[in-house]
Design a protein around this motif. Sequence first.
Motif, PDB file in Angstrom:
ATOM      1  N   SER A 188       0.810  -1.212   0.000  1.00  0.00           N
ATOM      2  CA  SER A 188       0.000   0.000   0.000  1.00  0.00           C
ATOM      3  C   SER A 188       0.849   1.270   0.000  1.00  0.00           C
ATOM      4  O   SER A 188       0.311   2.364  -0.133  1.00  0.00           O
ATOM      5  N   HIS A 233      -6.300  -7.357  -1.398  1.00  0.00           N
ATOM      6  CA  HIS A 233      -5.346  -7.265  -0.285  1.00  0.00           C
ATOM      7  C   HIS A 233      -4.582  -8.586  -0.192  1.00  0.00           C
ATOM      8  O   HIS A 233      -5.063  -9.552   0.385  1.00  0.00           O
ATOM      9  N   GLN A 326      -4.786 -15.750  15.351  1.00  0.00           N
ATOM     10  CA  GLN A 326      -3.984 -14.645  14.825  1.00  0.00           C
ATOM     11  C   GLN A 326      -2.968 -15.159  13.808  1.00  0.00           C
ATOM     12  O   GLN A 326      -2.397 -16.244  13.966  1.00  0.00           O
ATOM     13  N   ALA A 327      -2.759 -14.379  12.751  1.00  0.00           N
ATOM     14  CA  ALA A 327      -1.753 -14.754  11.751  1.00  0.00           C
ATOM     15  C   ALA A 327      -0.943 -13.525  11.385  1.00  0.00           C
ATOM     16  O   ALA A 327      -1.404 -12.392  11.543  1.00  0.00           O
ATOM     17  N   THR A 331       2.189  -8.578   2.147  1.00  0.00           N
ATOM     18  CA  THR A 331       2.004  -8.716   0.702  1.00  0.00           C
ATOM     19  C   THR A 331       3.217  -9.445   0.108  1.00  0.00           C
ATOM     20  O   THR A 331       3.076 -10.317  -0.758  1.00  0.00           O
ATOM     21  N   ASP A 416       9.396  -5.360  10.538  1.00  0.00           N
ATOM     22  CA  ASP A 416       8.735  -5.653  11.816  1.00  0.00           C
ATOM     23  C   ASP A 416       9.793  -5.979  12.854  1.00  0.00           C
ATOM     24  O   ASP A 416      10.771  -6.689  12.570  1.00  0.00           O
ATOM     25  N   ARG A 431       6.418  -1.908  14.205  1.00  0.00           N
ATOM     26  CA  ARG A 431       7.018  -1.814  12.873  1.00  0.00           C
ATOM     27  C   ARG A 431       8.154  -0.814  13.014  1.00  0.00           C
ATOM     28  O   ARG A 431       8.066   0.119  13.822  1.00  0.00           O
ATOM     29  N   LYS A 522      -6.052  -0.844   8.256  1.00  0.00           N
ATOM     30  CA  LYS A 522      -5.164  -0.832   9.429  1.00  0.00           C
ATOM     31  C   LYS A 522      -5.102   0.577  10.001  1.00  0.00           C
ATOM     32  O   LYS A 522      -5.351   1.546   9.297  1.00  0.00           O
TER      33      LYS A 522
HETATM   34  P1  ADP Z   1       0.964  -2.657   4.414  1.00  0.00           P
HETATM   35  O1  ADP Z   1       2.449  -2.510   4.502  1.00  0.00           O
HETATM   36  O2  ADP Z   1       0.296  -1.847   3.434  1.00  0.00           O
HETATM   37  O3  ADP Z   1       0.275  -2.655   5.763  1.00  0.00           O
HETATM   38  P2  ADP Z   1       0.692  -5.501   4.272  1.00  0.00           P
HETATM   39  O4  ADP Z   1      -0.727  -5.852   4.334  1.00  0.00           O
HETATM   40  O5  ADP Z   1       1.579  -6.276   3.425  1.00  0.00           O
HETATM   41  O6  ADP Z   1       0.751  -4.066   3.777  1.00  0.00           O
HETATM   42  O7  ADP Z   1       1.226  -5.393   5.742  1.00  0.00           O
HETATM   43  C1  ADP Z   1       2.186  -6.209   6.297  1.00  0.00           C
HETATM   44  C2  ADP Z   1       2.453  -5.765   7.689  1.00  0.00           C
HETATM   45  O8  ADP Z   1       1.281  -5.896   8.508  1.00  0.00           O
HETATM   46  C3  ADP Z   1       3.483  -6.574   8.419  1.00  0.00           C
HETATM   47  O9  ADP Z   1       4.779  -6.199   8.050  1.00  0.00           O
HETATM   48  C4  ADP Z   1       3.170  -6.239   9.878  1.00  0.00           C
HETATM   49  O10 ADP Z   1       3.734  -5.005  10.257  1.00  0.00           O
HETATM   50  C5  ADP Z   1       1.684  -6.081   9.864  1.00  0.00           C
HETATM   51  N1  ADP Z   1       1.071  -7.286  10.414  1.00  0.00           N
HETATM   52  C6  ADP Z   1       0.533  -8.312   9.749  1.00  0.00           C
HETATM   53  N2  ADP Z   1       0.053  -9.237  10.594  1.00  0.00           N
HETATM   54  C7  ADP Z   1       0.295  -8.798  11.853  1.00  0.00           C
HETATM   55  C8  ADP Z   1       0.057  -9.298  13.172  1.00  0.00           C
HETATM   56  N3  ADP Z   1      -0.573 -10.451  13.381  1.00  0.00           N
HETATM   57  N4  ADP Z   1       0.483  -8.552  14.213  1.00  0.00           N
HETATM   58  C9  ADP Z   1       1.099  -7.372  14.032  1.00  0.00           C
HETATM   59  N5  ADP Z   1       1.339  -6.847  12.813  1.00  0.00           N
HETATM   60  C10 ADP Z   1       0.951  -7.546  11.738  1.00  0.00           C
END
Ligand code: ADP
Length: 546
Positions: A188, A233, A326-327, A331, A416, A431, A522
Amino acid sequence: MRSTMQEAPLLVREILRHGAQVHGRSEVVTFEGDGFRRATFAEVAERAAKLANGLTGLGVRSGDRVGTFCFNHQEHVEAYLAVPSMGAVLHTLNVRLFPEQLRYVIDHAGDKVVICDAAVAGLLARVVGECPSVERIVVVGEGDTSPLEGLEGVGDLIAYDDLIRDQPGSHDWPDLDERDAAAMCYTSGTTGNPKGVAYSHRSTYLHSLASTSSATLGISSSDRVLVVVPQFHANAWGIPYSAWLSGADLIMPKQFLQAEPLVKIIEAERPTFAGAVPTIWNDVLRYAETHGSDLSSFRGIVCGGSAVPRSLMERFQELYDVPIVQAWGMTETSPLGAVAVPPRGVDDDEAWSYRTKAGRVVFGIEVRVVDGEGNPAPHDGRSVGEFEVRGPWVTACYQGDPSPDRFHDGWLRTGDVGTVDELGYLTITDRTKDVIKTGGEWISSVELENVLMGHPAVFEAAVVAIPDERWDERPLACVVLKEGVSATLEELAGFLADRVAKWWVPERWSFVGEVPKTSVGKFDKKVLRAEFAKGELKVVALPKGS
Ligand code: ADP
C-alpha cells in the motif's frame, strides 16, 4: 543420483482443474445486498474458461497484465482462476487507493485490460485516461458506468456477461513455466510509491496448499469460507485458491463490508471460517453484541494484518465459542508467514499466551531476528531485532524496483521488530517506522494499544511517537471510547500502569472520534503523526506526577 519422479509444473491451472473436477458441487455464493447469487465450482470453472476465451479475443496474450478493480465476488474468483491459467498476469487493484497511487500502479504494472465493478466505475474513471497501457475495460454488474464511457484510447466498454456469453465453455490452458508470474499485488506504499510483488505459479500453488494444513488455517471441504479480506489485499490472503483446491464453499460479500450486512450474511449462510483484519471483527462484534446476533457458525476465524487485541479474541470465545486465530504476513510473503496455533500440551492460560503472539512460523517460511548491526540474534523470546524471512512464497525483489535496502543476503527485511522464541513463535513489538524510542529504550506501541483496548470503555486505541525534548520521543495515546461510556484520563493511565512498565504510560492523550485507517483497514499512524504535527489533534496531558 536424479530422482525417478515426474516433472509436473506447479501451476494455477492445476488448482483450477482439481477444484472443477473433484469439487464441482461446491459453491461460490455472492451477496448482492438483497439476496444471494450462487454458482457451483463446475459452473464457475466453465465461466473461467469463457473468460479466458473472451480475454484472448480482446488481444490478451501470455504475460499481459489484466487488472481487476473489484470487490469480492464470483466474477473476481473467475478472474483469479482464468487469468493466470491462460498465461496472463492478474493484477488486483485496491479500490481504496488514492487516485495518484492508483494511476501509478496501473501504469507501473502496464495493465492492458481492466475488469472493473460498475459500482466503482467513477473511481477508475478518474485515472484511467492517464494510463496509456489500458486498451479495454470490462465492466462487472450494474451501476453508472457513464464516467468510463468515451475515454480516449480505451475503446468501448464491454459488459463482463457480454464478453463471456457466446464463448466456448472450455479453454486449452497452456503449459507454462511455474516460475512465470501468475499475479501481482502492490504494497500500500505507506511511504513513497507502492511496490509491486509478482507471485509465481509455483509460489501461489505452494502457498495455497499451506493454508490447508491444520497447522495453519486448515481450510477443507467441510468449510464454508466467508472471504471478508478483499481480493485486492494480498490475494485475499490466498484464501480463494485454498478454498477452491480443497472444495470449501466461498461466500463473497461484495462491497457490503459493514458490520450489519456481514452479520446478515453470517446468520444466513452460516460460514465455518472467515478471514479479515481486526478492525472489521471489532465492528462486527460491537454490532452483534448490541443486536443479539448469532456468530456461532464459525469453527474459527483468521485475523491478522495488524496485531489482534486479546480482548477481541476473548469476547468472541466467550460469546460464541469461536476461536480467533492470529496470523502474521505481508504482501511480500503471499502473505502467510506465521499462525498462532498454540503448541500441544499447554493449559488454557498458556495457550492464551501463544494465541496473542503474531504467530508460529509456518512450514515453508524461515525467519530470523537481526540485531541493529545486521547479525542474527538467538530465538530465545528475549532478543529483539528486525524479522527477516525467506522461502518459496517470499518475494526476492520488487517488480522493476530492486530496493536493495529491503533485502539482506537473500532474506526479505520485513520492517517488523520483535522476538522469536524457541518454538518459532513471533512476538511483534512494532514496525520499524512506528517504534517509540524514549531515552534510548523502546516502548511497544502494539503492547500499549493491546492493553488499552482491553479496557471496557475503549473501542479503539492507537499509540504513536511524538517528539519530546527530554526523552527524544514519548508515546501519544489516541483513544476512541465506546458509545455511551466514559473514562477519565487518570483511569485509563492507571489501567495501563497496572499492566505495563510505569515509564511506558503516556503523559499525553487525545480522545478521537475514529482512528484513521489505511486502504486495507489498518490504523494509519502516519496520519495521526501528521495531525499531531499540524496541531490538529486535541491533546490533553496528565497532571505532572500522576
Ligand atoms: P501494508 O504494509 O500496506 O500494511 P501488508 O498488508 O503487506 O501491507 O502489511 C504487512 C504488515 O502488517 C506486516 O509487516 C506487519 O507489520 C503487519 N502485520 C501483519 N500481521 C500482523 C500481526 N498479526 N500482528 C502485528 N502486525 C501484523
